[in-house]
Design an enzyme around this catalytic site. Structure first.
Site, PDB file in Angstrom:
ATOM      1  CB  ALA A 114     -59.161 -31.673 -30.632  1.00 13.54           C
TER       2      ALA A 114
ATOM      3  CD  GLU B  38     -50.772 -22.232 -38.632  1.00 11.91           C
ATOM      4  OE1 GLU B  38     -50.759 -23.332 -39.218  1.00 11.91           O
ATOM      5  OE2 GLU B  38     -51.765 -21.829 -37.989  1.00 11.91           O
ATOM      6  CE1 TYR B  39     -51.114 -20.936 -33.431  1.00 11.53           C
ATOM      7  CE2 TYR B  39     -50.708 -19.810 -31.360  1.00 11.53           C
ATOM      8  CZ  TYR B  39     -51.509 -20.606 -32.147  1.00 11.53           C
ATOM      9  OH  TYR B  39     -52.703 -21.051 -31.655  1.00 11.53           O
TER      10      TYR B  39
ATOM     11  NE  ARG C 255     -29.757 -22.141 -10.005  1.00  8.96           N
ATOM     12  CZ  ARG C 255     -29.260 -23.365  -9.857  1.00  8.96           C
ATOM     13  NH1 ARG C 255     -28.006 -23.605 -10.187  1.00  8.96           N
ATOM     14  NH2 ARG C 255     -29.995 -24.326  -9.372  1.00  8.96           N
TER      15      ARG C 255
ATOM     16  N   GLY D 297     -64.252 -32.780 -42.721  1.00 10.56           N
ATOM     17  CA  GLY D 297     -64.580 -34.194 -42.948  1.00 10.56           C
ATOM     18  C   GLY D 297     -65.194 -34.398 -44.317  1.00 10.56           C
TER      19      GLY D 297
ATOM     20  CB  VAL E 260     -66.165 -27.392 -44.078  1.00  7.27           C
ATOM     21  CG1 VAL E 260     -65.202 -26.836 -43.090  1.00  7.27           C
ATOM     22  CG2 VAL E 260     -65.736 -27.083 -45.481  1.00  7.27           C
TER      23      VAL E 260
ATOM     24  CE  LYS F 239     -51.679 -28.889 -38.336  1.00 13.77           C
ATOM     25  NZ  LYS F 239     -52.954 -28.512 -37.866  1.00 13.77           N
TER      26      LYS F 239
ATOM     27  CG  LEU G 241     -69.963 -36.577 -42.686  1.00 14.69           C
ATOM     28  CD1 LEU G 241     -71.255 -37.224 -43.180  1.00 14.69           C
ATOM     29  CD2 LEU G 241     -68.800 -36.953 -43.606  1.00 14.69           C
TER      30      LEU G 241
ATOM     31  CB  SER H 245     -51.412 -28.829 -42.152  1.00 15.34           C
ATOM     32  OG  SER H 245     -51.302 -27.434 -42.371  1.00 15.34           O
ATOM     33  N   GLY H 246     -53.760 -27.601 -43.849  1.00 13.14           N
ATOM     34  CA  GLY H 246     -54.095 -27.043 -45.163  1.00 13.14           C
ATOM     35  C   GLY H 246     -55.501 -26.489 -45.234  1.00 13.14           C
TER      36      GLY H 246
ATOM     37  CG  HIS I 275     -47.700 -27.412 -39.317  1.00 13.23           C
ATOM     38  ND1 HIS I 275     -48.802 -26.612 -39.097  1.00 13.23           N
ATOM     39  CD2 HIS I 275     -47.453 -27.334 -40.648  1.00 13.23           C
ATOM     40  CE1 HIS I 275     -49.209 -26.094 -40.238  1.00 13.23           C
ATOM     41  NE2 HIS I 275     -48.413 -26.516 -41.195  1.00 13.23           N
ATOM     42  CG  ASN I 276     -50.940 -25.948 -35.809  1.00 18.81           C
ATOM     43  OD1 ASN I 276     -50.626 -26.495 -36.857  1.00 18.81           O
ATOM     44  ND2 ASN I 276     -52.197 -25.809 -35.441  1.00 18.81           N
TER      45      ASN I 276
END
Ligand code: 6PG
Length: 461
Positions: A73, A187-188, A436, A13, A11, A180, A9, A125-126, A183-184
């Protein structure tokens, strides 16, 4: 009996619980930190119930129980599962809403399956605001279990411009957390692109913070309609509390990270995905710490082309598309490698609102992948091919100037190199293969006949 339960719980949660309650569902909350439960209890009403023990929490929920774990996590998630398991019944549904590594989620999905418990790894996210008013949600795991929680998830999720909730079933196992993670990584990538454009604006175009704030606000109405444009504009104009300056000029230029973007790169390397923009963005964060800072400040004294701002906007728009394209390329390669059936239009749609990388471009991405179109590369779609052709000259001009001025542009340059490569019929990898084979007899394929070849490159003396 409560319809939904949340463990953790702090912020995120707490805000998700309030969102569930505000969406008309009853919710119980529990945390091992009693202070968090006490703070949560201040919101208590007939739909929101604080609980003070594992047993009280689990017994307060209607069956099959639907429990969202919203904690840090890593090990704490395994510890929570360990505590919960003896109290649950077969058919109960657990959701992990943290930024868990998809390898852990794969493992937990199968461990829980053995106990008859459905496990859904769900990207959220958000940030805090999204959690309260509508996050983007990326749930993966068991589709039948997803259907049980879908009404609640759809009610709390952000809605796109068509009023569609930004959540849909992603795929099996840890695929929700995988999406996700991607997504991150994107985001980076996009954040680094913005910071390079900012650097050119201040050091080459000589713009003030307020002027730059205006420029990003304009782009947000036009070329780059994105949450990151909006907040970049806000960040640049913010006054400092401690000095008469703008706060941006006093923020130490060392970028931190919790690492989910790095994970995308790790798995991209594992799968062999050419995610150069994401790689450069991750490395730029390392560089921000590693640079010795011994050099001179750059001050461009040459001419500033009249079309620089316009070209920067177009360069940013195109580079943003490259970051998304690399993300979708990785999703496709992961889907093949891990045997997941991913629904690309649904993924694009779930990023259209609520999440950090939301932008108007995601609608075009959704269309590009519509009707089961399996693009190896997003730029094969006519809309994006056209965008590339239209904006490439601007990106080249911007990079030419930045190179002359000595401004590092790792992600913008990576975008250009990516675009110059993806349709190129004659990349010079033939030379790599020749080298090679020369030093290690590694063999090569030919472009004119089948089979594996080796050349005797030199005579033994
Ligand atoms: C989101 C974000 C969030 C992430 C932060 C910080 O989608 O709401 O991706 O989950 O934790 O952006 O990430 P870094 O600390 O790694 O920059």
């Amino acid at each position: 009996m409560q319809q939904f339960g949340i463990i953790g719980l702090s912020v995120m949660g707490k805000n998700l619980a309030l969102n569930v309650r505000n969406s008309g569902f009853s919710v119980s909350g529990f945390s091992i930190d009693k202070k968090e439960v006490d703070a949560f209890a201040e919101y208590q009403d007939d739909k929101l119930k604080p609980t003070y023990s594992w047993e009280e929490f689990v017994n307060s929920l209607e069956k099959p129980r639907k429990i969202l774990i919203q904690i840090m996590a890593g090990n704490p998630v395994d510890e929570t599962l360990h505590k919960l398991l003896p109290l649950l019944d077969k058919g109960d549904i657990l959701l992990d809403g943290g930024n868990s590594n998809f390898h852990d989620t794969n493992r937990r999905f199968h461990e829980m399956e053995e106990h008859g418990i459905h496990f859904i790894g769900m990207g959220v996210s958000g940030g805090e605001e999204g959690a309260l008013n509508g996050p983007a949600l990326m749930p993966g795991g068991d589709e039948e279990a997803y259907k049980e929680v879908a009404p609640i998830l759809e009610a709390i999720a952000a809605k796109n411009d068509d009023g569609h909730p930004c959540v849909s079933f992603i795929g099996p196992e840890g695929s929700g957390h995988y999406v996700k993670m991607v997504h991150n990584g994107i985001e980076y990538g996009i954040m680094q692109e913005f910071s390079e454009v900012y650097d050119i604006l201040r050091k080459v175009a000589g713009k003030t913070n307020d002027e730059m704030s205006e420029i990003f606000a304009d782009w947000n109405q036009g070329l780059v309609q994105a949450y990151l444009s909006e907040i970049t504009s806000e960040v640049l104009k913010q006054e400092d509390d401690l000095t008469p300056d703008h706060v941006i000029d006093h923020i130490l230029n060392v970028a931190s990270y919790k690492g989910t973007g790095n994970w995308m790169l790790e798995d991209g390397v594992h799968l062999g995905v050419p995610i150069s923009v994401i790689a450069e963005a991750v490395i730029s964060r390392f560089m921000s710490k590693a640079t010795t800072r011994e050099g001179k400040e750059i001050k461009w004294e040459g001419e500033v082309p009249e079309d620089l701002i316009d070209n920067l906007g177009k360069a940013l728009q195109l580079s943003q598309a490259v970051a998304y394209a690399q993300g979708f390329q990785q999703l496709k390669m992961a889907a093949d490698a891990y045997n997941w059936e991913l629904r690309y239009p649904a993924i694009a749609q779930s990023w259209e609102a609520g999440c950090i990388i939301r932008s108007s471009m995601l609608k075009d991405i959704e269309k590009a992948f519509a009707e089961g179109r399996q693009l190896d590369n997003m730029f094969q779609d006519p809309y994006f091919k056209d965008l590339m052709e239209k904006n490439l000259p601007a990106l080249r001009k911007v990079l030419e100037l930045a190179t002359k001025a000595g401004i590092p542009t790792p992600t913008l340059s990576a975008s250009l190199n990516y675009l110059e490569s993806i349709f190129n019929p004659s990349l010079p990898a033939n030379l790599i293969q020749g080298q090679r084979d020369y030093f290690g007899a590694h063999t090569y394929f030919r472009n004119d006949r089948d089979g594996v070849y080796h050349t005797e490159w030199y005579e033994e003396k």
